[in-house]
Design an enzyme around this catalytic site. Sequence first.
Site, PDB file in Angstrom:
ATOM      1  N   GLU A 159     -11.244 -30.582 -29.779  1.00  0.00           N
ATOM      2  CA  GLU A 159     -12.210 -29.799 -29.761  1.00  0.00           C
ATOM      3  C   GLU A 159     -12.176 -28.699 -30.633  1.00  0.00           C
ATOM      4  OE1 GLU A 159     -13.745 -29.830 -25.239  1.00  0.00           O
ATOM      5  OE2 GLU A 159     -11.240 -29.809 -25.615  1.00  0.00           O
ATOM      6  N   LEU A 210     -14.360 -21.665 -21.517  1.00  0.00           N
ATOM      7  CA  LEU A 210     -15.551 -21.261 -21.588  1.00  0.00           C
ATOM      8  C   LEU A 210     -15.755 -19.986 -20.786  1.00  0.00           C
ATOM      9  CD1 LEU A 210     -17.888 -24.256 -21.539  1.00  0.00           C
ATOM     10  CD2 LEU A 210     -17.230 -22.894 -23.576  1.00  0.00           C
ATOM     11  N   GLU A 211     -14.741 -19.909 -19.674  1.00  0.00           N
ATOM     12  CA  GLU A 211     -14.616 -18.645 -18.999  1.00  0.00           C
ATOM     13  C   GLU A 211     -14.546 -17.373 -19.649  1.00  0.00           C
ATOM     14  OE1 GLU A 211     -13.828 -22.121 -16.389  1.00  0.00           O
ATOM     15  OE2 GLU A 211     -13.509 -21.627 -18.149  1.00  0.00           O
ATOM     16  N   LYS A 237     -21.304 -27.055 -22.427  1.00  0.00           N
ATOM     17  CA  LYS A 237     -20.594 -27.872 -23.213  1.00  0.00           C
ATOM     18  C   LYS A 237     -21.358 -29.296 -23.281  1.00  0.00           C
ATOM     19  CE  LYS A 237     -16.200 -27.693 -23.743  1.00  0.00           C
ATOM     20  NZ  LYS A 237     -14.643 -27.974 -23.753  1.00  0.00           N
TER      21      LYS A 237
END
Length: 125
Positions: free
Chosen positions: A27, A77-78, A104
Amino acid sequence: MVQMTVSSSIFLDEVRIHAYHGVMPQENEVGQDFLVSARCGVDMTSAMQSDQLESTLDYSLLYHLIEEEMHKTSQLLEHVAGRIADRVFAEFPKVTSLDLRITKLNPPLGGDCKGVGVELHITKD
């Protein structure tokens, strides 16, 4: 103009950004596409009357802020959402609330999934 109470917002809907967020090594190497939607509570009463950009939130500036934060790699992502929220409230004092959604696309789950993500709903005190 008639006396009224207005609840209003400026929004960006599903901005597609290629970025490098996640806990899996691939990623951070290959990256993937994300969709970001933001709705900022802004009093538009003055802009409705004046037709002046200074009276409201310039959504192109909001777009660039989101783009900048999305290009800073994070595992979670937080964390990305928190950075975006902090900057929105710091740089745009007219914003009274923020609804933020980061999705995502094609997450590495080993199965078929349209997307995963986070949502924030914040109101300025």
